[in-house]
Enzyme design. Sequence first.
Site, PDB file in Angstrom:
ATOM      1  N   THR A 181     -30.390 -29.059 -17.661  1.00 35.88           N
ATOM      2  CA  THR A 181     -29.181 -28.592 -16.965  1.00 35.88           C
ATOM      3  C   THR A 181     -29.515 -27.526 -15.926  1.00 35.88           C
ATOM      4  OG1 THR A 181     -26.983 -27.626 -17.256  1.00 35.88           O
ATOM      5  CG2 THR A 181     -28.672 -26.875 -18.774  1.00 35.88           C
ATOM      6  N   ARG A 182     -28.654 -27.444 -14.901  1.00 33.18           N
ATOM      7  CA  ARG A 182     -28.782 -26.383 -13.895  1.00 33.18           C
ATOM      8  C   ARG A 182     -27.463 -25.636 -13.770  1.00 33.18           C
ATOM      9  NH1 ARG A 182     -26.548 -30.021  -9.718  1.00 33.18           N
ATOM     10  NH2 ARG A 182     -25.799 -28.221  -8.572  1.00 33.18           N
TER      11      ARG A 182
ATOM     12  N   HIS B  57     -20.460 -25.663 -20.917  1.00 38.80           N
ATOM     13  CA  HIS B  57     -19.105 -25.486 -21.463  1.00 38.80           C
ATOM     14  C   HIS B  57     -18.933 -26.433 -22.648  1.00 38.80           C
ATOM     15  CE1 HIS B  57     -18.475 -23.056 -17.957  1.00 38.80           C
ATOM     16  NE2 HIS B  57     -18.774 -24.062 -17.159  1.00 38.80           N
TER      17      HIS B  57
ATOM     18  N   HIS C 149     -20.366 -30.044 -22.525  1.00 34.31           N
ATOM     19  CA  HIS C 149     -21.820 -30.166 -22.670  1.00 34.31           C
ATOM     20  C   HIS C 149     -22.244 -30.032 -24.128  1.00 34.31           C
ATOM     21  CE1 HIS C 149     -21.060 -28.405 -18.616  1.00 34.31           C
ATOM     22  NE2 HIS C 149     -21.747 -29.481 -18.280  1.00 34.31           N
TER      23      HIS C 149
ATOM     24  N   ARG D   9     -24.283 -38.395 -16.188  1.00 36.13           N
ATOM     25  CA  ARG D   9     -23.739 -38.938 -14.955  1.00 36.13           C
ATOM     26  C   ARG D   9     -24.331 -38.162 -13.780  1.00 36.13           C
ATOM     27  NH1 ARG D   9     -19.885 -38.056 -11.412  1.00 36.13           N
ATOM     28  NH2 ARG D   9     -18.630 -39.842 -10.727  1.00 36.13           N
ATOM     29  N   ASP D  10     -24.752 -38.853 -12.741  1.00 27.97           N
ATOM     30  CA  ASP D  10     -25.240 -38.226 -11.509  1.00 27.97           C
ATOM     31  C   ASP D  10     -26.334 -37.187 -11.776  1.00 27.97           C
ATOM     32  OD1 ASP D  10     -25.344 -37.927  -8.781  1.00 27.97           O
ATOM     33  OD2 ASP D  10     -23.806 -36.376  -8.721  1.00 27.97           O
TER      34      ASP D  10
END
Length: 577
Positions: A197-198, A202, A205, A291-292
């Site tokens: 993660t970057r 919340h 996640h 996603r993405d």
Amino acid sequence: MTQLIEPHGGTLKNLYLSGDVLAAAQAETRDLPSLDQTPRQLCDIEMLLDGAFSPLEGFMGQADYDAVVEGMRTADGTLWPVPITLDVSAKVAGELAVGQSVTLRDREGVAIAILDISDIYRPDKANEAAKVFGKDDIAHPAVNYLHNTAGEFYLGGKLRGLAAPTHYDFTGYRYTPAQLRGEFSRRGWQRIVAFQTRNPMHRAHVELTRRAAQQVEANLVINPVVGMTKPGDIDHYSRVRCYEKVIARYPESSTALALLPLAMRMGGPREALWHAIIRKNYGFSHLIIGRDHAGPGKDSGGEDFYGPYDAQELVREFEKELGIEMVPFQMMVYVKERAEYRPIDQIEEGETVLNISGTEFRRRLQEGLDIPEWFSYPEVVQELRKVHPPRARQGFTVFFTGLSGSGKSTIANALLVKLLEIGGRRVSLLDGDHVRKRLSSELTFSKEHRDLNILRIGYVASEVTQNGGAAICAPIAPYTATRRAVRELVEPVGGFIEVHVATPIEVCEERDRKGLYAQARAGKIKGFTGIDDPYETPENPELRIDTTQYSPEQAAQLIVNKLDSLGFLDSVLQQAA
Ligand code: PPS
């Protein structure tokens, strides 16, 4: 004895020298030329030296580079999707030769590694952008870096590690691949899933990672990138403090936090594959791809660079060869009726889905608006509010750009007075002419010196902004890339409002207050903006003002209105501060 996944290529590299060999190499550095490395380059060096980029042993030479760009494999056929290159200017490249060695140093001058140069080559940057990142479009942060920050030449060669780059922050969560593997063995963990993660985490996640770990019966490691992420992201210090809060919500025996000093490229599918290789080297058996994954946002035509599940598809294609398994995940959304999170593909008809996008979340933080409990944890929101106060308590930069004589200084002075009248912030004016006398007196009007001048202004503006003040800058700033670099300096620490003073050149020339246009036409001043030096018109400024339509006072008022609508002038909040 726990059996962990094999590193990529079979052996975990460790490029650090030790003992007598190290002492000899350190002595050798005294006679070698040195190159100071940028934070991004140091991230790559750290990951090369400790084996996170195994099986690479240094920066790619031309054969590996070409093979990686064209076919996602190094010249010997090893799967590797992202070029790992050391860029230098043409001047530096000209002073070096193949067969020579050079010391790579950090910002304090500490010798981190020696590069034994095997290749010096000029890359085809447009081709690299198109093949690696999908499009040669500088709206992509890595393409912008490639064209506007990276030097013209690449150096290739093996590295000899002298000292690990120093980190003073969060040392308890930093591991080399060998250390993390050791930690997994100590805990008896064999199936371990990484969450890349970057962003701050919340509830969605946490739900996603819990489900993913359960699904594959693995232990979970929150594995955030703390090297470099997308310009404008929330800084890693704040994020790690948030992860520390969030980790307390998982069972301690099955979940851990480990930081990754990677410089992301935001390369979507290719980057996802790269992330899988890196995680494999750290000993992970699984990686969550959502996603993405590593998506850079929109291109200059307003389209997404990559499809939302392109990254999953590419990783799936190579999953067998890699050995690390992907845990693909759909976007998690909150279902109001069920009061729980679910993957978006498991929503039933008639159910109400709630979601707050990253952009909307930032807007709510910036404007001091409510962030609902279903979205995040109070302790996370509190942490983020500390470093991201509402805009009324943030600093900002108003950055004018326009031709000489367009009226920048006049409007800037009017704006200065209006902001002082409104009160609540200290205001600094960095006018073009003034800066040229006090900050940049030795500079000419060459492209290189204009860029330096603007970057100096940007640096001062970012310091003023960071400390809650208002900076008004009024240079010509004729080049798009340099204006963008200033935006990238300021936006992480406050507001950036670009104002294009769009007075037509004919009008500027007719006014010719300083008589400079006449001199430029007569050839007495060379390289005058708009005459024989380019002015690149801003494409998306926050405000464009044609001074043939507005008086300076009206123009300044337009800017005040803009600042007000963005929330920077909310006097109630300012007084409460
Ligand atoms: S830049 O390109 O942003 O670094 O220019 P800047 O620092 O704003 O300097 C602008 C003032 O310098 C005077 N001047 C020139 N301008 C443009 N081109 C050339 N060659 C040049 N030589 C001198 C000019 O008076 C600019 O002031 P303004 O206030 O813009 O008229």
